[in-house]
Scaffold this motif. Structure first.
Motif, PDB file in Angstrom:
ATOM      1  N   ARG A  73      75.952  29.817  38.474  1.00 55.59           N
ATOM      2  CA  ARG A  73      77.353  29.857  38.883  1.00 55.59           C
ATOM      3  C   ARG A  73      77.407  30.077  40.389  1.00 55.59           C
TER       4      ARG A  73
ATOM      5  N   GLU B  53      82.868  26.819  43.001  1.00 53.31           N
ATOM      6  CA  GLU B  53      83.865  26.815  41.921  1.00 53.31           C
ATOM      7  C   GLU B  53      85.280  27.051  42.429  1.00 53.31           C
TER       8      GLU B  53
ATOM      9  N   THR C  49      79.429  20.760  40.805  1.00 55.64           N
ATOM     10  CA  THR C  49      79.559  21.858  39.853  1.00 55.64           C
ATOM     11  C   THR C  49      78.665  21.624  38.639  1.00 55.64           C
TER      12      THR C  49
END
Length: 196
Positions: free
Chosen positions: A146, A151, A137
């Motif tokens: 992202r 995530e 991450t």
């Protein structure tokens, strides 16, 4: 000599905001290789972001045990194989992953430490640890990227350990990652200021 000066600057130059000090032995390893200065800068940046994530997780979910020092070491060395596969500093490639693991083992680091070099891009692998998820991450969000599929993985682990709903963890983690991503331009400029 100019290359070693640039590497020294990449390892020691002040940044805004300040970056954490690399774990013991990492700076020495990067000097010994010698690592390209941009790689050293990159590893400092990802290490710092991983530290932010580890700090947040420690406070947010004390019931989820993880090895904070392993996260920091893994982030500080995840791309060390790019010291050999330098074309992967500016282009795609995964040859650095196994090479990085082998380099770390050859320099006396443990298998537990070396694993991050090989696993930082394989977060969907069954049995991946919380530590590896945090390194993966950090390796994305440092530059503002992202990755929802990535995530979601720590969200599930945190929700289970905290005994809370995944959507609530998602919102809290999303806020932290958004705040980190907001600093991506400064981090990218810092990294780009060092030669390949």
């Amino acid at each position: 000599m100019a290359g070693s000066d640039a590497l020294t600057r990449a390892l020691d130059a002040p940044a805004d905001p300040p970056l954490r000090v690399l774990p013991p032995g990492v700076g020495e390893l990067l000097r010994e290789l010698p690592a390209p200065p941009r790689l050293a800068a990159h590893l400092r940046l990802v290490h710092d972001v991983a530290g932010q994530l580890a700090d947040w997780l420690t406070a947010y979910c004390p019931g989820l045990p993880f090895a904070r020092a392993a996260v920091l070491f893994g982030a500080a060395t995840h791309d060390v194989g790019k010291a050999v596969h330098t074309a992967e500093l500016s282009g795609p490639g995964s040859a650095h992953e196994d090479t990085g693991r082998a380099l770390l083992l050859a320099h006396g680091f443990s298998e537990d430490q070396a694993r991050f070099a090989a696993t930082h891009a394989t977060w969907a692998t069954p049995g991946i640890s919380v530590e590896e998820l945090l390194v993966s991450t950090a390796d994305k969000v440092w530059k503002g990227k992202r990755v929802p599929g990535l995530e979601d993985l720590p969200v599930g682990r945190i929700a289970e350990a905290a005994g809370t709903e995944p959507w609530a963890v998602f919102l809290d983690l999303d806020e932290v990652l958004g705040r980190i991503a907001d600093g991506a331009d400064r981090r990218l400029a810092f990294q780009a200021s060092f030669p390949l």
